[in-house]
Design a protein around this motif. Structure first.
Motif, short mmCIF file in Angstrom:
data_model
loop_
_atom_site.label_atom_id
_atom_site.label_comp_id
_atom_site.label_asym_id
_atom_site.label_seq_id
_atom_site.Cartn_x
_atom_site.Cartn_y
_atom_site.Cartn_z
N ALA A 183 0.01 -1.36 0.37
CA ALA A 183 -0.17 -0.07 -0.05
C ALA A 183 1.05 1.27 -0.23
N ARG A 184 0.69 1.74 -1.12
CA ARG A 184 1.87 3.08 -1.08
C ARG A 184 0.88 4.65 -0.96
N CYS A 185 1.46 5.68 0.43
CA CYS A 185 0.95 6.06 1.25
C CYS A 185 1.33 7.08 0.86
N THR A 186 0.66 9.07 0.44
CA THR A 186 1.17 10.23 -0.23
C THR A 186 2.09 10.74 1.39
N GLY A 187 1.20 10.52 2.57
CA GLY A 187 1.39 10.63 3.62
C GLY A 187 2.41 9.58 4.75
N SER A 188 2.49 10.19 6.08
CA SER A 188 3.13 8.80 6.83
C SER A 188 2.29 8.07 7.03
N ALA A 189 2.27 6.61 6.91
CA ALA A 189 1.68 5.50 7.50
C ALA A 189 1.59 5.26 9.11
N ALA A 190 1.65 6.24 9.51
CA ALA A 190 1.85 5.76 11.38
C ALA A 190 0.95 5.47 11.37
N ARG A 191 -0.07 6.65 11.42
CA ARG A 191 -2.20 5.92 11.45
C ARG A 191 -2.46 6.02 9.78
N LEU A 192 -3.29 5.19 10.61
CA LEU A 192 -3.97 4.38 8.88
C LEU A 192 -5.32 4.10 9.07
N ASP A 193 -6.12 4.39 8.38
CA ASP A 193 -7.51 4.53 8.14
C ASP A 193 -7.73 3.02 7.30
N VAL A 194 -8.18 2.24 8.07
CA VAL A 194 -8.90 0.35 7.40
C VAL A 194 -10.08 -0.06 7.49
N ASP A 195 -11.18 0.72 5.99
CA ASP A 195 -12.32 0.69 5.60
C ASP A 195 -12.53 -1.55 5.02
N TYR A 196 -13.03 -2.25 5.66
CA TYR A 196 -12.96 -3.52 5.43
C TYR A 196 -14.41 -4.12 5.29
N THR A 197 -14.06 -4.17 3.63
CA THR A 197 -15.64 -4.46 2.99
C THR A 197 -16.25 -6.15 2.49
N LEU A 198 -14.54 -6.90 2.74
CA LEU A 198 -14.47 -7.87 2.08
C LEU A 198 -15.65 -9.14 2.29
N LEU A 199 -16.13 -9.59 1.17
CA LEU A 199 -17.48 -10.50 1.45
C LEU A 199 -18.93 -10.40 2.39
N PHE A 200 -18.92 -9.00 2.46
CA PHE A 200 -19.44 -8.65 3.96
C PHE A 200 -21.03 -9.12 2.97
N ASP A 201 -21.54 -8.21 1.24
CA ASP A 201 -22.37 -8.24 0.68
C ASP A 201 -23.19 -10.01 0.87
N HIS A 202 -22.22 -10.99 0.50
CA HIS A 202 -22.64 -12.75 0.10
C HIS A 202 -22.81 -13.01 1.85
N ASP A 203 -21.82 -12.40 2.50
CA ASP A 203 -22.20 -13.04 4.21
C ASP A 203 -22.06 -12.10 5.73
N PRO A 204 -22.65 -11.74 5.70
CA PRO A 204 -23.03 -10.83 6.38
C PRO A 204 -22.47 -11.23 7.79
N LEU A 205 -22.37 -12.79 8.28
CA LEU A 205 -21.68 -13.02 9.47
C LEU A 205 -19.69 -13.30 9.66
N HIS A 206 -19.79 -13.20 8.08
CA HIS A 206 -17.68 -12.83 7.54
C HIS A 206 -17.48 -11.98 8.74
N ARG A 207 -16.35 -11.73 8.53
CA ARG A 207 -15.32 -11.83 9.91
C ARG A 207 -13.91 -10.87 9.36
#
Length: 373
Positions: A115-139
């Motif tokens: 993951a190539r970031c333009t700023g410092s990656a010391a603080r990171l925003d993470v938005d995770y959406t894998l499989l949630f539309d297929h399996d709402p119980l996925h973690r």
């Protein structure tokens, strides 16, 4: 729609929900001042459900079938993750070739990326959406830097994190929530509790017929004994399995748990023997502890964090069960003298639970999942 058709539809729907919720394992590590390296393990079973990897349709995914869809796998997986730093998105770039890693519940495809970031990656925003539309119980079990793992769900898929440090107490807090959710979102666990608690406001007379108990304290004590048997048992095997002292194949655990639900339900229809309910509660607790251990497996917790995570998860499970009992028991006590409760709710409900347990048992015994050959 007929009652039979409606019941069949309900059984099929609940059966689909009763499978083990899928997990993926994502590791994010600070690579330099402006970048992050990632490794993402995603179950081939989940990828097959979404992308149809099993081109031969024989229930076994070959390495050739995986390689043929490598580009689709990478595109699908990396398209479900958004990383950002200081308000700017990070560009995700695939690295290396796809490979396979075995986890306790099967084979996983491993996707490496930067993951190539333009700023410092010391603080990171993470938005995770894998499989949630297929399996709402996925973690999504996400380990960021030296922090303890985060658990992402369909209702909590965004986090702003630091790549360094996290208190083990924060891990324990998250695992408490995870333990409670594990109880209230699992149909098989809820139906197990339902089957054991329905008769708690009744007693069998000398002819084997259900009669109402006289006081609420009697019913409450009956519930306490059932839940305590389950609690002690699952705590023992959860600790043993998580620490690696004992293990059982996941398929065996799922089959045995379905069989235990069937026994508990049938005992409500016709008594199978004195003390069966307490025996079933304890045995199912032992089995469920091995299932609970899968939640903590692969998270790479330190020794101190692991102890607190175990404590937190056990506490969460108990809070979930207490909430369920608190909602069910007073209502059951009020209705206990009604013939409709004994015949339709206890007996009829137990028959429905037994049918559903038979369906789960057949599914799990047949092993309808896929494997890599």
């Amino acid at each position: 729609m007929s009652r039979v058709a409606l019941l069949s539809l309900l059984l099929v729907s609940l059966s689909a929900q009763a499978q083990k919720p899928s997990d993926s394992y994502l590791r994010l590590t600070e690579a330099d001042g402006q970048g992050v390296s990632g490794r993402w393990d995603v179950s081939l079973q989940d990828l097959d459900d979404v992308l149809g990897l099993d081109a031969g349709g024989d229930g076994a995914i070959t390495w050739g079938e995986v390689l043929a869809r490598e580009a689709d796998i990478r595109s699908y997986v990396l398209g479900r993750l958004v990383l950002g730093s200081e308000g700017a998105p990070c560009a995700l770039v695939s690295q290396g070739g796809l490979h396979i890693r075995q986890h306790s519940d099967g084979a996983y495809a491993v996707v490496d990326f930067d993951a190539r970031c333009t700023g410092s990656a010391a603080r990171l925003d993470v938005d995770y959406t894998l499989l949630f539309d297929h399996d709402p119980l996925h973690r999504g079990i996400v380990r960021v830097g030296a922090r303890e793992p985060l658990i992402f769900s369909v209702s909590q898929h965004f986090a702003r994190v630091h790549l360094r440090d996290e208190s083990p107490w924060r891990t324990a807090e998250r695992m408490t929530v995870e333990g409670a959710l594990h109880v209230v979102t699992r149909p098989d666990h809820l139906l197990f509790l339902f089957a054991l608690l329905l008769p708690s406001v009744l007693r069998r007379d000398v002819d084997g017929r259900w009669v109402a108990v006289s006081g609420f304290g009697t019913a409450l004590w009956d519930v306490v004994k059932v839940v305590s048997a389950f609690t002690v048992a699952h705590a023992l095997t959860l600790v043993a399995a998580t620490l690696g002292w004992a293990s059982l194949p996941p398929r065996f655990v799922s089959i045995a748990f379905a069989l235990g639900i069937l026994v508990a339900a049938l005992d409500n229809v016709r008594p199978l023997g004195w003390g069966t309910r307490w025996t079933v509660a304890f045995v199912l607790g032992l089995l469920h502890g091995f299932g609970f251990a899968s939640v903590l497996a692969g998270m790479g917790l330190s020794a101190g964090s692991l102890a607190l995570a175990l404590l937190g998860f056990n506490l969460g499970v108990e809070l979930g069960q207490v909430a369920f009992v608190a909602a069910l028991l007073p209502l059951a006590f009020v209705l206990r003298k009604a013939p409709l409760y004994r015949r339709a709710v206890v007996v009829g409900g137990s028959v429905a639970i037994a049918l559903l347990a038979c369906l789960w048992l057949a599914e799990r015994a047949l092993g309808l999942g896929v494997s890599v050959t």
